[in-house]
Design an enzyme around this catalytic site. Sequence first.
Site, PDB file in Angstrom:
ATOM      1  N   ARG A  17       0.838  -1.210   0.000  1.00 23.60           N
ATOM      2  CA  ARG A  17       0.000   0.000   0.000  1.00 23.60           C
ATOM      3  C   ARG A  17       0.866   1.250   0.000  1.00 23.60           C
ATOM      4  NH1 ARG A  17      -1.420   2.720   4.436  1.00 23.60           N
ATOM      5  NH2 ARG A  17      -1.284   0.918   5.812  1.00 23.60           N
ATOM      6  N   TYR A  59     -16.479  15.786 -17.960  1.00 23.32           N
ATOM      7  CA  TYR A  59     -16.852  14.379 -17.853  1.00 23.32           C
ATOM      8  C   TYR A  59     -17.896  14.220 -16.744  1.00 23.32           C
ATOM      9  CZ  TYR A  59     -16.379   9.499 -16.391  1.00 23.32           C
ATOM     10  OH  TYR A  59     -16.636   8.213 -16.013  1.00 23.32           O
ATOM     11  N   ASP A 108      -7.289  17.841 -16.371  1.00 19.53           N
ATOM     12  CA  ASP A 108      -7.590  16.462 -16.769  1.00 19.53           C
ATOM     13  C   ASP A 108      -7.080  16.286 -18.195  1.00 19.53           C
ATOM     14  OD1 ASP A 108     -10.673  14.456 -16.967  1.00 19.53           O
ATOM     15  OD2 ASP A 108      -8.632  14.049 -17.596  1.00 19.53           O
ATOM     16  N   LYS A 117      -7.603   4.678 -20.058  1.00 20.52           N
ATOM     17  CA  LYS A 117      -7.837   5.082 -21.447  1.00 20.52           C
ATOM     18  C   LYS A 117      -6.559   4.880 -22.278  1.00 20.52           C
ATOM     19  CE  LYS A 117     -11.858   6.831 -19.931  1.00 20.52           C
ATOM     20  NZ  LYS A 117     -11.719   6.718 -18.479  1.00 20.52           N
TER      21      LYS A 117
END
Length: 910
Positions: free
Chosen positions: A69, A121, A196, A221
Site C-alpha cells: 500500500r 466528464y 484532466d 484510457k
Amino acid sequence: MAASHSSSPFDLPTPLPDSPSRRRHAYHFSTQCATVENPSQKDQYGSSSVPIYQTATFKGVDGQYDYTRSGNPTRSHLEHHLAKISSAQHAFTVSSGMASLDVITRLLKPGDEVIAGDDLYGGTNRLLSYLKVHGGVIIHHVDTTNPSTILPLLNPGKTAMVLLESPTNPLLKIADIAQIASDVKQRTPEALVVVDNTMMSPYLQRPLEHGADLVYDSGTKYLSGHHDLMAGVIICNRNDIAKQIAFIINSVGNALTPFDSFLLLRGIKTLAIRMDRQQTSAMSVASYLHRLGFLVHYPGLADHPGREIHEKLANGPGAVLSFVTGDKAMSERIVGSTRLWGISVSFGAVNSLISMPCLMSHASIDAATRAARGLPEDLIRLCVGIEDPSDLIEDLELALLEAGAITAAPLADGGEHYIRTTASLPRAIAKLAEDVKNTGLGLRTTPRKQENREWFVSAPGKVILFGEHAVVYGVTAIAAAVDLRCYGLTSPRHDGKLSLKLPDLHNFEHTWDIKTDLPWDAVTPVLPGDVHPPTLDQKLVDAITHRALPPAARLENAQSRAATIAFLYLYMVLTHEDERPSFNFIARSSLPVGAGLGSSASYSSCVATALLLLHQRVSIPSLPPPSRGATPTDPAHVHVSHKGRRALPTEVADEVNRWAFIAEKVLHGNPSGVDNAVAVFGGALAFTRAGFGKKGGMEPIHGFKSLKFLLTDSKVPRDTKALVAGVAVRKENDPDVIEPALEAIQVISDEARRALSDLELSRESLLTGLTTMIHENHAHLVTLGVSHPVLEAIRAKTAAEPFGLATKLTGAGGGGCAVTLIPDDFSDSALRELLVGLEKDGYEPHVTTIGGSGLGILSPYDENNYPSGSDSEDASAPEKQPESLRKAFERQGVEELAPWAEGRGRWLYV
C-alpha cells in the site's frame, strides 16, 4: 508526432557522452515510451520486462519497501516512467481516473472555491457536486474557452483550484491552458491549476509545460490502451504538493496494484504508435461526417473553434470526436445500427467505441443542467481505435443509411452517392455562406474574382539513389529530386469551357463544356479547410471514366487516359457549386515519361498546384515592399538556399503535397507518397515503408549536396508488378540468398544517408564513397533478379575506359532508367563522347543534377497582367502588355524547355 521534452529530469541516459564532434540528442517520445529504464532500480537478473512484485509485504527492517500500500517496486518503475514521459518531477498511480481526482480534491477544505469548466466528464461533475453538498466547497462552472470568464471569479484567499479539461469531453472545447495558468498565478498565486489530460495523454499534450500545477489522467484510457485495467495517474513538479499527494494515497490506500501496474507499464510502451494510428483514422472519420453536412466537433477540422490555441498546446487533435444529427431518436438509431463500433462508455482503447453521452457517460448530469451548458441530447461521441479506417467509415455509413440519416441518390450512369436527409440546412451548405478567409492558405468561401492571370508551375522528377525495390520489404530508400521537370501552364478563358492538352502523351487534347460534359451529380466536393478522405471517391472516378472521357482518351492510350481522369477528379472535388473556373491547362515535360523518374508525380504536383491556385485554395506571397537599394527585379528579401530565388511558404507546399498524393492515387492506386513528396519539397529524403516491424515514414536529408548525374532511359518497358512478384517468390523459395541481400542494401542506404547529410565530409570523400555504394547496391539488385540486359549493357559502357563511371538501375528495374554518377573532374569531352555513344546504341541520355529545388510557381503580382513573355519584369509600365505565354510554351523543344522557362522571370520555389 510529439516532440521530446529534454527538460525532464528523467530523460533517458544516452549510450555515449556528448563530444564536440558528435552531440547526443534527447530521445524522441516514442523511444522514451518504449524504453523503461530506472537507473536506481536495476533488476538483479537483468530482466528486460519489469517483474511483477505480487506481494503485500516485504521482509526486513529499514528497507526501501515494507508494505505494498505504501510502495511496491513494480509501481515505482511505472511512476518513474510516467514522470519521464510527462515532463514531471513526481508521478503517482492509483486505482482509477476518478480516484486521481478524489486524491487531488482532498487538498481542498470547506469554504474553498473551485472554478471548473461547464463541459466536463460526467464523473467529474458528480464528484464536484458531492463536494459542494457535503464538503462545503464552492463550485463555479464557467466557459473555459474564454479565459476572461475566469478572471471575475479569481478571489485571493478563497480560490483554491481551477479545474480544466482541454479538449473537453464530449464537445471537444479548447481551453487556453497557458493563458489561464498565467492569469491564475498573477491574481491568485496560491490557487492550483489542475488539468484532466485524459483526452490527449502525455504523448499529445503535457500541461505542466504550460503552467499547470497538477495533471491527472485516467490510465484506463490511452495510457493502457486495451481496457483491461483501471488506473489513475497524478503528476506534478512541486515537492510540497507531491508530499501531500503521497500522504493521502498512503492514508486512503488506493494505490495501484502490482499486477495493474505491470499491465499499465506494458500498455504505455505502445502509446505513441497507437495514438498515431488512432488520430489519423479519427481525422478521416471526422472529415467524412463533415462532408456529409453534420456538425462535427473535432480539433483536427479547420473550422473547429479554438483550433489555433490547441495546436499551440498540443501535438495532435486526438482520437475522440462528436457530432449531432438534429434528432435524438435518429442518433439512437445510428448508435444501435453500428456493428464494428462497440456501444460503450469510456474511450482510448484499440477498438472503436460509439456512445450517446447524455444517455451514458453524462447521464448523471440532470437534463436541465445539460441544456443550460449546451450539451445536445442528440450528440454522438466516437472514440476511434486502430481498425482500418475504411472499415470504420463503411460501418458508420451503413449505420447512417439504416437509421435514415443519409440516403442514396441515383446518378445518371446508374451509380449512386449519399446525401444527408436532415431537413435542417446542411452544415456544408451553411459553410459556403460564411464570409470567412483563412489567411494561412488563402482559403476562401467568398465569391471568387474572375481569374485573368496565367499561372506557370513546375515540379521536378525523382530518382531512387539507393534501396529501390528492396523498399518493398522494409529497406530504407534514398530518393532525391532531379532537375528534369514537368511544366504546367494555365491560361484564362471565360466561355464556360475547360481544356486539357498533353503534347508529350500522344499529343492528347480535349475541351469540355463545364456544365454539360462533366458528371457533377457524382461529386462530393471537399470544402476549403477540409481534407480528402483516405480513399478515392470511386463513384466519381467511374463517372468521369464512363461519362467525361473522350473516346481517344478512353480507348487509345492508357497514360493520357489516367492523366485526364486525375486532372478532372481534382478539378471537380475542389469545385464549389458556383465556383467552376474556366481555363486551358497544358502540361509538358523534360522528363522521359515511363522511365521510372517520377514523371507522373511531377505531373500530379503541377496539376494540384494549378488547380489550387485557380480555385483560390492557396495564395503566393506578395512582393515585399521596396527597400533602400531595391529595384523591381531585386526584392527586399531573397531565399539564399535557392540561389537568390524567393521561397514558397511551407503551408502552400503542404497543401499541394496533399492533393498531389490524391492525384497519384488516381494514377497508381496505392502510391507510397515518396514521388509526390520529392516533387513538391525537392532535395532528398529517406523513406521506409511501414510494416516488417518498422513504423515507416519519410524524413528529409538535411545538408544534401547537389550532385551531377547522367540518367539514361533504356526505353525498355517495365512490368513493375511482375518484378515485385518475382522477388517475392525468390524471397520465399531462397531466403538464405535474398534476405542477406536486403540486409546489405539497408546497410548501404544507412551509410549513404549519413554521407549525404554529413557537412564535415569532403566532396572528394563523398564522391568516392558514393561510387563504391553504387557498385555494391547494384550488385545486390542483380541478386534480387530485377536488373535487365540493357541496364547491364549501359553499366558496362559507362564503366569502360576511358570513362570508368559507376552506374546502377533506378526504380523498379527490368528496364527503365540507369543513373550514373559524374565526378566533378570528369571532362566535358569525355562526357560528350559518352553521350554520343549511348545515343548511337539507341538509348536516351540526360545530363542533370540531383537534389535541387522542388515545386516552382511563376506568376505576375499584378492581377491585370499576364506574366512577361520576355525577360522584363517591369510591372510599373502598364503600356507593356506582354503576349500570353501559351504559344511560346507550346513552341519550345524539349531541350529548350527548361532554360526558356527559367528565363521567363522570377520563380518562387520550395
